[in-house]
Design a protein around this motif. Structure first.
Motif, short mmCIF file in Angstrom:
data_model
loop_
_atom_site.label_atom_id
_atom_site.label_comp_id
_atom_site.label_asym_id
_atom_site.label_seq_id
_atom_site.Cartn_x
_atom_site.Cartn_y
_atom_site.Cartn_z
N GLY A 178 5.77 -2.13 -5.79
CA GLY A 178 4.48 -2.79 -5.87
C GLY A 178 3.85 -2.67 -7.24
O GLY A 178 4.48 -2.27 -8.22
N VAL A 179 2.57 -3.02 -7.30
CA VAL A 179 1.82 -3.02 -8.56
C VAL A 179 1.02 -1.72 -8.63
O VAL A 179 0.09 -1.51 -7.84
N HIS A 180 1.37 -0.86 -9.55
CA HIS A 180 0.75 0.46 -9.66
C HIS A 180 -0.46 0.39 -10.59
O HIS A 180 -0.32 0.22 -11.80
N THR A 232 -2.60 2.21 -5.37
CA THR A 232 -3.48 3.05 -6.16
C THR A 232 -2.70 4.24 -6.67
O THR A 232 -2.15 5.01 -5.89
N ASP A 233 -2.63 4.36 -7.99
CA ASP A 233 -1.76 5.37 -8.61
C ASP A 233 -2.52 6.03 -9.76
O ASP A 233 -2.75 5.41 -10.80
N ALA A 234 -2.90 7.29 -9.56
CA ALA A 234 -3.62 8.01 -10.61
C ALA A 234 -2.81 8.13 -11.89
O ALA A 234 -3.37 8.34 -12.98
N ASP A 235 -1.49 8.00 -11.78
CA ASP A 235 -0.62 8.05 -12.96
C ASP A 235 -0.26 6.65 -13.46
O ASP A 235 0.56 6.50 -14.36
N GLY A 236 -0.86 5.63 -12.86
CA GLY A 236 -0.60 4.26 -13.30
C GLY A 236 -1.05 4.06 -14.74
O GLY A 236 -1.98 4.73 -15.21
N VAL A 293 -5.12 -11.61 -15.87
CA VAL A 293 -4.97 -10.77 -14.67
C VAL A 293 -3.51 -10.72 -14.21
O VAL A 293 -2.97 -9.64 -13.93
N LYS A 294 -2.86 -11.86 -14.14
CA LYS A 294 -1.47 -11.87 -13.66
C LYS A 294 -0.55 -11.12 -14.62
O LYS A 294 0.32 -10.35 -14.19
N ALA A 295 -0.74 -11.31 -15.92
CA ALA A 295 0.11 -10.64 -16.90
C ALA A 295 -0.07 -9.12 -16.83
O ALA A 295 0.90 -8.36 -16.96
N ILE A 296 -1.30 -8.68 -16.60
CA ILE A 296 -1.55 -7.25 -16.48
C ILE A 296 -0.88 -6.71 -15.23
O ILE A 296 -0.27 -5.63 -15.24
N ALA A 297 -0.99 -7.46 -14.13
CA ALA A 297 -0.32 -7.04 -12.89
C ALA A 297 1.19 -6.99 -13.09
O ALA A 297 1.86 -6.05 -12.62
N ASP A 298 1.73 -7.97 -13.77
CA ASP A 298 3.18 -7.99 -14.02
C ASP A 298 3.62 -6.74 -14.79
O ASP A 298 4.67 -6.15 -14.51
N SER A 299 2.81 -6.35 -15.77
CA SER A 299 3.18 -5.19 -16.59
C SER A 299 3.14 -3.89 -15.80
O SER A 299 3.79 -2.91 -16.18
N ALA A 300 2.38 -3.88 -14.70
CA ALA A 300 2.23 -2.67 -13.89
C ALA A 300 3.13 -2.69 -12.65
O ALA A 300 3.05 -1.79 -11.81
N THR A 301 3.99 -3.69 -12.54
CA THR A 301 4.81 -3.84 -11.35
C THR A 301 6.06 -2.96 -11.40
O THR A 301 6.78 -2.95 -12.39
N GLN A 302 6.28 -2.23 -10.31
CA GLN A 302 7.51 -1.47 -10.10
C GLN A 302 8.16 -1.99 -8.83
O GLN A 302 7.69 -2.96 -8.23
#
Length: 246
Positions: free
Chosen positions: A149-151, A211-215, A137-146
């Motif tokens: 925030g976390v997209h 929440t990002d539809a383009d995430g 979970v944390k690694a996935i959040a890290d990969s989505a972080t801008q």
């Protein structure tokens, strides 16, 4: 029976080894740090002597598209050749739910190539397609972080505990070859953005989930059903709220 687990010292591999040993099987943890390297072939033939089943839980050290493709195609080719020579009767590989729906993702494309090699090898096989693990979970959040925030996209999400993955892999390995695949997933389906908002807050992680539809998921666009089973799946027993790392 003798069961060789490629990647047997890793997160899922070590759990699978313990399950085999608890049921009286001879379980061999095969990995570079135990003298078995599927990329170079070192120690492979020796490890497979007398093996009835091989479980491939190996993973690429790099997620770069070419590197991961080279890893899975080379490793799997070497492993299948050694299995044919040793007379192994069942090849089990762990893959990912949704691989065929996201072929533009370099990692998923490499897993598809691995599966093709397995299907064409002539060795009886079983593929276990799992959803993402709670442990990541944390690694996935890290990969989505801008910066802000976390997209996370608002799509289906059904992660599962590593222990449930290990249970299903071990069960599949001691059964008859499927010559096909089995999908496995967590017991609960969420909205991905809502799950991460709650999960990070519970970790004490103060990053805002947006929440990002383009995430994306590791750089790839996802649809509603990209990362969850479509149709029948075996569900795990451990709910995220009950889970703790082990």
């Amino acid at each position: 029976m003798k069961i060789v687990v490629i990647g047997g010292t890793g997160l899922i591999g070590s759990k699978v080894i313990r399950r085999f040993e608890a049921h009286g099987h001879e379980a061999v943890a095969a990995a570079p740090n135990t003298g078995v390297n599927t990329l170079t072939g070192e120690g492979l033939a020796e490890a497979l002597v007398g093996a009835s089943v091989v479980v491939d839980l190996s993973n690429s050290p790099s997620f770069e598209a070419k590197a991961v493709m080279d890893f899975f195609t080379t490793s799997t080719t070497n492993l299948l050749a050694a299995e044919a020579e040793a007379g192994v009767g069942h090849h089990v590989a762990l893959s990912i739910v949704g691989t065929e729906r996201m072929p533009e993702n370099g990692y998923f494309a490499a897993k598809l190539a691995q599966e093709k090699l397995i299907k064409e090898s002539g060795i009886p096989y079983s593929l276990v397609h799992a959803t993402q693990f709670f442990e990541f979970v944390k690694a996935i959040a890290d990969s989505a972080t801008q910066e802000d925030g976390v997209h996370i996209p608002p799509v289906g999400w059904q992660p599962m505990a590593g222990d449930d993955v290990a249970d299903q892999v071990a069960k599949t390995a001691v059964g008859e070859p499927l010559n096909g695949r089995r999908d496995i997933a967590g017991p609960d389906r969420y909205r991905m953005d809502e799950f991460f908002s709650k999960a990070l807050a519970e970790m004490g992680d103060k990053r805002e989930v947006i929440t990002d539809a383009d995430g994306t998921y590791f750089g790839s666009k996802v649809k509603e059903d990209s990362l969850v089973p479509i149709g029948e799946a075996t569900l795990g027993r451990i709910h995220y709220g009950e889970w703790s790392p082990s």
